[in-house]
Design an enzyme around this catalytic site. Structure first.
Site, PDB file in Angstrom:
ATOM      1  N   GLY A   1       2.008  -7.724  12.554  1.00 48.06           N
ATOM      2  CA  GLY A   1       2.476  -8.158  11.305  1.00 48.06           C
ATOM      3  C   GLY A   1       2.052  -9.392  10.935  1.00 48.06           C
ATOM      4  O   GLY A   1       2.573 -10.443  11.644  1.00 48.06           O
ATOM      5  N   GLY A   2       1.136  -9.510  10.059  1.00 48.01           N
ATOM      6  CA  GLY A   2       0.703 -10.648   9.541  1.00 48.01           C
ATOM      7  C   GLY A   2      -0.243 -11.591  10.351  1.00 48.01           C
ATOM      8  O   GLY A   2      -0.413 -12.816  10.014  1.00 48.01           O
TER       9      GLY A   2
ATOM     10  N   ILE B   1       5.569  -4.455  14.153  1.00 52.95           N
ATOM     11  CA  ILE B   1       6.202  -3.523  13.261  1.00 52.95           C
ATOM     12  C   ILE B   1       5.373  -2.849  12.482  1.00 52.95           C
ATOM     13  O   ILE B   1       4.144  -3.427  12.058  1.00 52.95           O
ATOM     14  CB  ILE B   1       7.234  -4.254  12.309  1.00 52.95           C
TER      15      ILE B   1
ATOM     16  N   ASN C   1       0.747  -1.133   0.116  1.00 51.85           N
ATOM     17  CA  ASN C   1      -0.051  -0.167  -0.110  1.00 51.85           C
ATOM     18  C   ASN C   1       0.949   1.196   0.049  1.00 51.85           C
ATOM     19  O   ASN C   1       2.017   1.127   0.464  1.00 51.85           O
ATOM     20  CB  ASN C   1      -0.937   0.011   1.161  1.00 51.85           C
TER      21      ASN C   1
ATOM     22  N   CYS D   1       6.689   5.387   8.443  1.00 50.44           N
ATOM     23  CA  CYS D   1       5.601   5.066   7.320  1.00 50.44           C
ATOM     24  C   CYS D   1       6.698   5.177   6.042  1.00 50.44           C
ATOM     25  O   CYS D   1       7.053   6.444   5.601  1.00 50.44           O
ATOM     26  CB  CYS D   1       4.480   5.859   6.902  1.00 50.44           C
TER      27      CYS D   1
HETATM   28  C1  LIG Z   1      -3.630   0.362   4.116  1.00 52.02           C
HETATM   29  C2  LIG Z   1      -3.065   0.326   5.358  1.00 52.02           C
HETATM   30  C3  LIG Z   1      -2.904   1.556   5.894  1.00 52.02           C
HETATM   31  C4  LIG Z   1      -1.877   1.798   7.159  1.00 52.02           C
HETATM   32  N1  LIG Z   1      -1.947   2.915   7.732  1.00 52.02           N
HETATM   33  C5  LIG Z   1      -1.155   3.087   8.667  1.00 52.02           C
HETATM   34  C6  LIG Z   1      -1.169   4.372   9.590  1.00 52.02           C
HETATM   35  O1  LIG Z   1      -1.965   5.370   9.323  1.00 52.02           O
HETATM   36  N2  LIG Z   1      -0.132   4.408  10.557  1.00 52.02           N
HETATM   37  C7  LIG Z   1       0.362   3.447  11.052  1.00 52.02           C
HETATM   38  O2  LIG Z   1       1.252   3.517  12.122  1.00 52.02           O
HETATM   39  N3  LIG Z   1       0.570   2.374  10.396  1.00 52.02           N
HETATM   40  C8  LIG Z   1      -0.398   2.064   9.270  1.00 52.02           C
HETATM   41  N4  LIG Z   1      -0.348   0.897   8.630  1.00 52.02           N
HETATM   42  C9  LIG Z   1       0.608  -0.230   9.055  1.00 52.02           C
HETATM   43  C10 LIG Z   1      -0.295  -1.283   9.993  1.00 52.02           C
HETATM   44  O3  LIG Z   1      -0.885  -0.626  11.170  1.00 52.02           O
HETATM   45  C11 LIG Z   1       0.690  -2.221  10.386  1.00 52.02           C
HETATM   46  O4  LIG Z   1       1.696  -1.941  10.984  1.00 52.02           O
HETATM   47  C12 LIG Z   1       1.426  -3.089   9.179  1.00 52.02           C
HETATM   48  O5  LIG Z   1       0.294  -3.265   8.311  1.00 52.02           O
HETATM   49  C13 LIG Z   1       1.454  -4.648   9.827  1.00 52.02           C
HETATM   50  O6  LIG Z   1       0.651  -5.512  10.111  1.00 52.02           O
HETATM   51  P1  LIG Z   1      -0.429  -6.395   9.220  1.00 52.02           P
HETATM   52  O7  LIG Z   1       0.596  -7.234   8.473  1.00 52.02           O
HETATM   53  O8  LIG Z   1      -1.282  -7.088  10.279  1.00 52.02           O
HETATM   54  O9  LIG Z   1      -1.303  -5.711   8.335  1.00 52.02           O
HETATM   55  C14 LIG Z   1      -1.155   0.674   7.625  1.00 52.02           C
HETATM   56  C15 LIG Z   1      -1.110  -0.520   6.930  1.00 52.02           C
HETATM   57  C16 LIG Z   1      -2.095  -0.824   5.812  1.00 52.02           C
HETATM   58  C17 LIG Z   1      -2.137  -2.021   5.004  1.00 52.02           C
END
Ligand SMILES: Cc1cc2nc3c(=O)[nH]c(=O)nc-3n(C[C@H](O)[C@H](O)[C@H](O)COP(=O)(O)O)c2cc1C
Length: 295
Positions: free
Chosen positions: A235-236, A183, A62, A123
């Site tokens: 993460g995942g 993370i 993303n 980010c």
């Molecule tokens: C579409 C999208 C938007 C995200 N926006 C933010 C955000 O605004 N702030 C932030 O700290 N992390 C953001 N993240 C990261 C997630 O909070 C998370 O750390 C990361 O996706 C890993 O977790 P997951 O594998 O369960 O998705 C975003 C992730 C995705 C996929």
């Protein structure tokens, strides 16, 4: 989690849960351990040019670019809705400078409904965002500046796009962080071979989903050996067993992100699944399994 006690250790990962509204029709938000908002910056942001999402094998790429309603928009349009729910509300904060981060924290701090802050240092799809999260000096600087701006719980969310995440966690702890979240997404890209161009409008994005779980696990494991403050693993995670793995690596709580897009009930299933898993094994407290794999 600083002065916070959670009813259960499962909460959404920032940016995958909006400000909660879209999920409220699907399940009772009061069942979550905490609510975590999408990033909030001082002024509204429109985010990156499209396309901004690409589905990969076991992952999502993303480049949303921290699109958000800004601090005032959050206070006026989002906070009233969140008043109707009881889990602690953690606001994810982002900025282009230490001053901007601090402005957001100080503007939201007086609002009783805001329980604490999660500071997004990482980010990879925002140009200037990365520098705070990549050096111990940068992490220390921003953590102490924000610590001086609030007495509410301050969670520092780390980037995995560094060589020494545990050192950065230690720097955040030393500067007053109440918890470390690990993370965020890993930097990545995809190329359209027919167009001979990157697929994402912003070229680079952040990789999330099941493919990054093993990376997150290692960071949580290393953090557990480096810091004494609670660690929140993310993460995942897609199922109960993933969450339990994170706890055994050293996390005290977990966040579910990308899986919410595939199955919006994932968090509820993990909460129930953990209860069942622990019950079957006679485990009464989460504490009994936190860090259990370290021997
Ligand atoms: C579409 C999208 C938007 C995200 N926006 C933010 C955000 O605004 N702030 C932030 O700290 N992390 C953001 N993240 C990261 C997630 O909070 C998370 O750390 C990361 O996706 C890993 O977790 P997951 O594998 O369960 O998705 C975003 C992730 C995705 C996929």
């Amino acid at each position: 989690m600083g002065s916070l006690t959670l009813a259960n250790p499962v909460m959404p990962a920032s940016g995958t849960f909006g400000y909660g509204e879209e999920f409220a029709g699907l399940f009772d938000l009061n069942r979550l351990g905490a609510l975590v908002s999408k990033a909030v910056s001082t002024l509204p942001r429109h985010g990156n040019p499209p396309p901004r999402l690409v589905e990969l094998k076991s992952a999502l790429l993303n480049s949303i670019g921290l699109q958000n309603v800004g601090t005032q928009g959050f206070i006026e349009k989002k906070l009233p809705f969140l008043h109707d729910y009881s889990p602690p509300l953690i606001v994810n904060v982002v900025g282009d400078s230490v001053e901007e981060y601090r402005e957001v924290v100080e503007a939201l701090d007086p609002h009783e409904r805001v329980s604490g802050f999660e500071i997004n240092l990482s980010c990879p799809n925002v140009k200037k965002g990365l520098e705070y999260g990549t050096t111990c000096a940068g992490v220390e600087r921003i953590t102490s500046a924000l610590r001086a701006g609030t007495r509410k719980p301050l969670w520092i969310k780390l980037s995995p796009n560094v060589s020494n995440p545990a050192e950065l966690g230690k720097a955040a702890e030393g500067a007053g962080a109440d918890a470390i979240v690990a993370i965020n997404t890993l930097g990545g890209m995809v190329i359209d071979i027919e167009k001979r161009r990157p697929v994402l409008g912003a070229r680079f994005g952040g990789v999330s989903g099941p493919a990054i779980k093993a990376v997150a696990m290692k960071v949580v494991w290393q953090l557990h050996e480096a810091v004494a403050v609670p660690i929140i693993g993310v993460g995942g995670i897609t199922r109960t067993e993933d969450a339990i793995e994170f706890l055994m690596a050293g996390a005290t709580a977990v966040q579910v992100g990308t899986a919410n897009f595939v199955n919006p009930l994932t968090m509820i299933e993990v909460i129930e699944g953990m209860r069942e898993w622990m019950g079957e094994r006679g485990i009464k407290k989460i504490r009994e399994i936190v860090g259990a794999a370290h021997g």
